[in-house]
Design an enzyme around this catalytic site. Sequence first.
Site, PDB file in Angstrom:
ATOM      1  CD  GLN A  31      54.720  71.501  37.823  1.00 51.06           C
ATOM      2  OE1 GLN A  31      54.706  70.932  36.751  1.00 51.06           O
ATOM      3  NE2 GLN A  31      53.619  71.938  38.381  1.00 51.06           N
ATOM      4  NE  ARG A  58      62.643  90.328  49.603  1.00 55.37           N
ATOM      5  CZ  ARG A  58      61.964  90.242  48.461  1.00 55.37           C
ATOM      6  NH1 ARG A  58      62.048  91.223  47.573  1.00 55.37           N
ATOM      7  NH2 ARG A  58      61.190  89.209  48.205  1.00 55.37           N
ATOM      8  CE1 TYR A 115      52.571  78.913  43.405  1.00 56.22           C
ATOM      9  CE2 TYR A 115      51.432  80.991  43.721  1.00 56.22           C
ATOM     10  CZ  TYR A 115      52.215  79.964  44.227  1.00 56.22           C
ATOM     11  OH  TYR A 115      52.640  79.998  45.525  1.00 56.22           O
ATOM     12  CD  GLU A 116      51.475  75.274  34.327  1.00 54.74           C
ATOM     13  OE1 GLU A 116      52.562  74.849  34.713  1.00 54.74           O
ATOM     14  OE2 GLU A 116      51.190  75.446  33.118  1.00 54.74           O
ATOM     15  CG  ASP A 163      54.755  75.554  37.311  1.00 51.47           C
ATOM     16  OD1 ASP A 163      55.194  76.708  37.311  1.00 51.47           O
ATOM     17  OD2 ASP A 163      53.845  75.177  38.062  1.00 51.47           O
ATOM     18  N   GLY A 170      47.951  72.364  12.409  1.00 54.94           N
ATOM     19  CA  GLY A 170      48.961  72.219  11.357  1.00 54.94           C
ATOM     20  C   GLY A 170      48.294  72.196   9.995  1.00 54.94           C
ATOM     21  N   GLY A 171      49.023  71.739   9.008  1.00 52.03           N
ATOM     22  CA  GLY A 171      48.503  71.757   7.643  1.00 52.03           C
ATOM     23  C   GLY A 171      47.621  70.564   7.296  1.00 52.03           C
TER      24      GLY A 171
HETATM   25  N1  CAO Z   1      65.840  80.288  54.659  1.00 56.34           N
HETATM   26  C1  CAO Z   1      65.253  81.454  54.944  1.00 56.34           C
HETATM   27  N2  CAO Z   1      64.348  82.040  54.126  1.00 56.34           N
HETATM   28  C2  CAO Z   1      64.031  81.402  52.999  1.00 56.34           C
HETATM   29  C3  CAO Z   1      64.607  80.175  52.641  1.00 56.34           C
HETATM   30  C4  CAO Z   1      65.551  79.610  53.518  1.00 56.34           C
HETATM   31  N3  CAO Z   1      66.138  78.468  53.267  1.00 56.34           N
HETATM   32  N4  CAO Z   1      64.077  79.792  51.468  1.00 56.34           N
HETATM   33  C5  CAO Z   1      63.203  80.745  51.103  1.00 56.34           C
HETATM   34  N5  CAO Z   1      63.178  81.721  52.017  1.00 56.34           N
HETATM   35  C6  CAO Z   1      62.395  82.933  51.990  1.00 56.34           C
HETATM   36  C7  CAO Z   1      62.756  83.856  50.851  1.00 56.34           C
HETATM   37  O1  CAO Z   1      63.940  84.523  51.135  1.00 56.34           O
HETATM   38  C8  CAO Z   1      61.534  84.759  50.793  1.00 56.34           C
HETATM   39  O2  CAO Z   1      61.656  85.743  51.795  1.00 56.34           O
HETATM   40  P1  CAO Z   1      61.452  87.334  51.551  1.00 56.34           P
HETATM   41  O3  CAO Z   1      60.203  87.478  50.727  1.00 56.34           O
HETATM   42  O4  CAO Z   1      61.325  87.845  52.940  1.00 56.34           O
HETATM   43  O5  CAO Z   1      62.623  87.848  50.843  1.00 56.34           O
HETATM   44  C9  CAO Z   1      60.423  83.840  51.249  1.00 56.34           C
HETATM   45  O6  CAO Z   1      61.040  82.649  51.747  1.00 56.34           O
HETATM   46  C10 CAO Z   1      59.388  83.429  50.253  1.00 56.34           C
HETATM   47  O7  CAO Z   1      59.900  83.185  48.968  1.00 56.34           O
HETATM   48  P2  CAO Z   1      58.928  83.348  47.718  1.00 56.34           P
HETATM   49  O8  CAO Z   1      58.378  84.733  47.708  1.00 56.34           O
HETATM   50  O9  CAO Z   1      59.641  82.914  46.517  1.00 56.34           O
HETATM   51  O10 CAO Z   1      57.780  82.276  48.041  1.00 56.34           O
HETATM   52  P3  CAO Z   1      56.186  82.420  47.939  1.00 56.34           P
HETATM   53  O11 CAO Z   1      55.673  81.133  48.467  1.00 56.34           O
HETATM   54  O12 CAO Z   1      55.654  83.647  48.563  1.00 56.34           O
HETATM   55  O13 CAO Z   1      55.910  82.510  46.365  1.00 56.34           O
HETATM   56  C11 CAO Z   1      56.000  81.740  44.082  1.00 56.34           C
HETATM   57  C12 CAO Z   1      55.915  81.364  45.562  1.00 56.34           C
HETATM   58  C13 CAO Z   1      56.156  80.461  43.286  1.00 56.34           C
HETATM   59  C14 CAO Z   1      54.716  82.459  43.646  1.00 56.34           C
HETATM   60  C15 CAO Z   1      57.223  82.665  43.849  1.00 56.34           C
HETATM   61  O14 CAO Z   1      58.357  82.045  44.380  1.00 56.34           O
HETATM   62  C16 CAO Z   1      57.473  83.013  42.386  1.00 56.34           C
HETATM   63  O15 CAO Z   1      56.763  83.823  41.791  1.00 56.34           O
HETATM   64  N6  CAO Z   1      58.512  82.400  41.793  1.00 56.34           N
HETATM   65  C17 CAO Z   1      58.933  82.695  40.427  1.00 56.34           C
HETATM   66  C18 CAO Z   1      58.006  82.083  39.428  1.00 56.34           C
HETATM   67  C19 CAO Z   1      57.870  80.596  39.589  1.00 56.34           C
HETATM   68  O16 CAO Z   1      58.813  79.845  39.608  1.00 56.34           O
HETATM   69  N7  CAO Z   1      56.622  80.147  39.643  1.00 56.34           N
HETATM   70  C20 CAO Z   1      56.354  78.729  39.545  1.00 56.34           C
HETATM   71  C21 CAO Z   1      55.902  78.176  40.786  1.00 56.34           C
HETATM   72  S1  CAO Z   1      55.368  76.540  40.510  1.00 56.34           S
HETATM   73  O17 CAO Z   1      53.787  76.724  40.104  1.00 56.34           O
END
Ligand code: CAO
Length: 474
Positions: free
Chosen positions: A65, A152, A186-187, A216, A295-296
């Site tokens: 999001q 990475r 997350y959110e 988000d 607020g006030g």
């Molecule tokens: N091709 C190949 N690999 C891909 C890819 C693509 N097109 N797109 C994503 N990936 C891979 C990434 O490289 C990552 O791999 P590695 O961990 O091996 O390096 C993997 O997918 C997972 O990415 P991620 O860790 O971001 O995803 P997740 O689902 O595990 O976590 C979230 C999700 C939201 C918790 C995390 O991305 C995060 O903390 N983001 C920052 C904060 C944020 O925006 N949070 C709001 C989310 S909305 O509520």
Amino acid sequence: MAQKKPKQAKAKAKAATKKSARKVMKLKSAKKANGNGLPKASAKPYGQDGKALTGVRILDFTHVQSGPTCTQLLAWFGADVIKVERPGVGDITRGQLRDVPNADSLYFTMLNSNKRSITIDSKHPQGMRVLEALVKTCDVLVENFAPGALDRMGLTWERVHKLNPRMIVASVKGFGPGPYEDCKVYENVAQCAGGAASTTGFREGPPLVTGAQIGDSGTGLHLALGIVSALYQRNRTGRGQKVLCAMQDGVLNLCRVKLRDQQRLAHGPLTEYSQYSEGVPFGKAVPRAGNDSGGGQPAWLLKCKGWESDPDAYIYFITQAPVWGAICDLIGEPTWKTDPDYTTPKARLPRLKKIFARIEDWTMTKTKFEVMDICNAVDIPVGPILSMKEIAEEPSLRKTGTVVEVDHPTRGKYLSVGNPIKMSDSISEVKGSPLLGEHTDEVLKDVLGFKASEIAEIKNSGALSAPKKEEKAA
Ligand code: CAO
């Protein structure tokens, strides 16, 4: 093929230099024409000379999001947003909270309108070839992966900056540098860590998260402002920069009035909190204040006619000082206008509970819309609690494009929230979200200029399609 790469890159770099030279020439001639270095005012009618971000291209590496909120806003302002998704799977929200079988969910469609989608396996060498070409041609890379994921993949700031010194790299992370910088967020984690949850809810109850997605969508909004500011600065400096928005910071920014109150606590009780009028002592930290105004002008949520069966039959009532007389007349307490216990805001503070109970006796005799009409006629600020059903059906929101009906090829029509920012010369039309990989060929050919043989080579390598197993599972 390996030999062709540098040649192609050189040709593209040359073309880019020519393009920027053309831009400089244009600016110079504008200077001549206008005398102040700025282009002449457009002669086209308002709304018909492109959009605010026409010509800006975004490499959208966002998911879930926070990031998608940001890039959707940029798309509404006219940027060409190319969303990169993992082949066969895509943004995880495509399949989350599905309401229509085999169709992209509302979670996805409501956050990704007006974008193009290309599928690329970023961990495949041919996938990286396409990504690098995108880095060279885009203005902004937006991402909200977990900390370290972009590095990475090989797309470190240094590498991106080397490939394209004008590139702005914009990121959402859960936390800024510090003890939690490596955490996934997350959110609601952000709402808790940013001070929103500890200050939301009732004093007697536990901390509460709010339905507004301040972690988000709130952070996505902050990031969008950072991006357009960086684009503006780039006009002067010619170089890109990193833009980082931590969700904790974004939430705290929206909770700044509570940090204000934290510091006021050192100088005595917070007299506008109903806790004060109830004689409950304050602790060391800002307490939860229920429905107090913050607020006030003291305020509270009051029941309206029908509250026994309708969970949303309430009105938010603000006892704004300048209209105190009108409030007294409405509720049938004209003597409160001159009674020393009620006549000044300060005198009223310890009596707020009694005052709101008396106003509620009156609001309970009217529907929330009747209270709205009666109070607004005499300038008393009030707000009806509107359910999502009422908002979805509200004709004025449809008229302004704040609630829009959007068409989608596989799920049909659905409601979405349109651009809440209205601009007179950059009109937003909300278009449907892209299907997974819908624009892969288009982007390779038209945006990146790959030849048919190159496209075939990349496709045959498997870099743009799901491995057979994943395709079946998706
Ligand atoms: N091709 C190949 N690999 C891909 C890819 C693509 N097109 N797109 C994503 N990936 C891979 C990434 O490289 C990552 O791999 P590695 O961990 O091996 O390096 C993997 O997918 C997972 O990415 P991620 O860790 O971001 O995803 P997740 O689902 O595990 O976590 C979230 C999700 C939201 C918790 C995390 O991305 C995060 O903390 N983001 C920052 C904060 C944020 O925006 N949070 C709001 C989310 S909305 O509520």
